[in-house]
Design an enzyme around this catalytic site. Structure first.
Site, mmCIF file in Angstrom:
data_model
loop_
_atom_site.group_PDB
_atom_site.id
_atom_site.type_symbol
_atom_site.label_atom_id
_atom_site.label_comp_id
_atom_site.label_asym_id
_atom_site.label_seq_id
_atom_site.Cartn_x
_atom_site.Cartn_y
_atom_site.Cartn_z
ATOM 1 N N ASP A 105 47.139 28.705 47.200
ATOM 2 C CA ASP A 105 47.219 29.977 46.456
ATOM 3 C C ASP A 105 48.564 30.697 46.554
ATOM 4 O OD1 ASP A 105 45.094 31.430 49.053
ATOM 5 O OD2 ASP A 105 47.259 31.195 49.021
ATOM 6 N N HIS A 120 48.492 20.660 50.910
ATOM 7 C CA HIS A 120 47.638 20.249 49.790
ATOM 8 C C HIS A 120 48.186 20.692 48.445
ATOM 9 C CE1 HIS A 120 44.101 20.168 52.870
ATOM 10 N NE2 HIS A 120 44.860 19.105 52.967
ATOM 11 N N CYS A 131 54.282 10.238 33.259
ATOM 12 C CA CYS A 131 55.750 10.208 33.482
ATOM 13 C C CYS A 131 56.168 11.111 34.636
ATOM 14 C CB CYS A 131 56.462 10.641 32.187
ATOM 15 S SG CYS A 131 56.238 12.382 31.817
ATOM 16 N N CYS A 156 54.522 12.640 26.328
ATOM 17 C CA CYS A 156 54.394 11.171 26.437
ATOM 18 C C CYS A 156 52.931 10.758 26.314
ATOM 19 C CB CYS A 156 54.975 10.691 27.776
ATOM 20 S SG CYS A 156 53.844 10.977 29.156
ATOM 21 N N ASN A 219 39.008 33.156 63.919
ATOM 22 C CA ASN A 219 37.949 32.773 62.984
ATOM 23 C C ASN A 219 36.681 33.559 63.361
ATOM 24 O OD1 ASN A 219 36.002 31.375 61.411
ATOM 25 N ND2 ASN A 219 37.232 29.511 61.498
ATOM 26 N N PRO A 220 35.951 34.134 62.374
ATOM 27 C CA PRO A 220 34.723 34.864 62.753
ATOM 28 C C PRO A 220 33.602 33.920 63.204
ATOM 29 C CG PRO A 220 35.085 34.958 60.365
ATOM 30 C CD PRO A 220 36.262 34.271 60.962
ATOM 31 N N ALA A 237 40.772 37.388 60.168
ATOM 32 C CA ALA A 237 42.236 37.322 60.248
ATOM 33 C C ALA A 237 42.874 38.676 59.957
ATOM 34 C CB ALA A 237 42.739 36.283 59.253
#
Ligand code: BV8
Ligand code: ZN
Length: 256
Positions: A105, A120, A131, A156, A219-220, A237
């Protein structure tokens, strides 16, 4: 009540010049972007094989392109949250700082983070599978909106796809190399907002651990990584990280 009590961690923060952070979709949850797993996650509504794999794309490109268009519209309206800004803040006070993200994001970049490793890919770029031509967002949106069948194609005639890594696809080599370097050389490795379900992204905290780094998780909920981290901050966070950064700065003797 202070977050950082552990004397080993205090010593590391005071002396470290090398910090690495790994984030997952949880850091963008407070910006209103769905995570993948857990009750309200994307995978509870959509199947990853159909929507986040090349086979799924090739079988039904219109559906996959529509899903990414929907997610891109959510992401373009989203703003970085205090968690993103806190990570961008730490980068200012550490000589070697690496941010490894699984997210596509680009909210980290919007928050001012500079040394970002996108494992990622990202949802803002698209490319031709034939191409390899890269399309900026405007170029892509023009082709996409003009396509009657909602299947954007290159001149293309090749299909155009998002510049993200799907399941079964290799991660970008340079990103993996940089993430590996950042994991095996850091003193402090901070994991934020990932279930640790996806590999090889979830291998990097292990490399850091084997090389003697101190591992923190924010982390919760418990993740697949919680059992082996040195310190688990059970919380969001956007709430934990701003407080952590203030204490980080005090320990480093940085005021203001
Ligand atoms: C590959 C991009 C190999 C697209 C995604 C062993 C080794 C290597 C691979 C595998 C392996 N075993 C299995 C595999 C295959 C697979 C895999 O790992 N499968 C898993 C599911 C079993 N891996 C792959 O296919 C990878 N490719 O390895 O290729 C290869 C080898 C040879 C030849 C060819 C290939 C590619 C994986 C990348 C897939 N792409 N996304 C897109 O986004 O559309 S994956 C997707 O999952 C996202 O990138 C996401 O970031 C990632 C991980 O999920 P999380 O970010 O952790 O999100 P999740 O919802 O799971 O968790 C959110 C967490 O946040 C939770 O813990 C929650 O509690 C927390 N949270 C919630 N709110 C907050 C919060 N935390 C903090 N604050 C809050 N407010
Ligand atoms: Zn092309």
């Amino acid at each position: 009540m202070s977050l950082i009590k552990d004397s080993r961690l205090k010593k590391i923060i005071k002396n470290t010049g090398f910090v690495t952070v790994l984030t997952g979709s949880g850091i963008s949850a407070e910006s209103g972007i769905h995570t993948f797993r857990g009750d309200n996650g994307l995978w509870s509504k959509f199947s990853p094989d159909e929507l986040a794999s090349f086979e799924g794309f090739y079988k039904n490109p219109a559906r996959v392109m529509e899903w990414y268009e929907y997610r891109r519209n959510v992401i373009l309206k989203a703003k970085p949250n205090p968690g993103h800004f806190a990570i961008a803040e730490i980068e200012k006070y550490v000589q070697n700082f690496y941010l490894i993200t699984q997210n596509i994001d680009r909210l980290h970049q919007k928050a001012g983070s500079r040394n970002v490793i996108e494992l990622h890919g990202n949802i803002m770029e698209n490319y031709c599978i034939k191409c390899g031509k890269m399309f900026s967002l405007e170029e892509f949106e023009k082709i996409y909106n003009e396509s009657s069948d909602r299947i954007p194609k290159c001149e293309c005639k090749g299909l155009i796809r998002p510049n993200v890594v799907w399941f079964g696809e290799q991660l970008p080599e340079d990103a993996v190399e940089k993430a590996y370097y950042a994991s095996v050389n850091c003193d402090l490795f901070i994991i934020v907002g990932t279930s640790g379900a996806v590999r090889p992204a979830s291998d990097f905290p292990r490399y850091a651990k084997y090389n003697g780094a101190y591992i923190i998780e924010v982390n919760p909920c418990r993740s697949f990584l919680t059992d082996f981290v040195d310190l688990w901050f059970e919380g969001k966070a956007g709430e934990i990280l701003p407080e952590f950064v203030e204490e980080f700065k005090n320990l480093k003797g940085i005021n203001g």
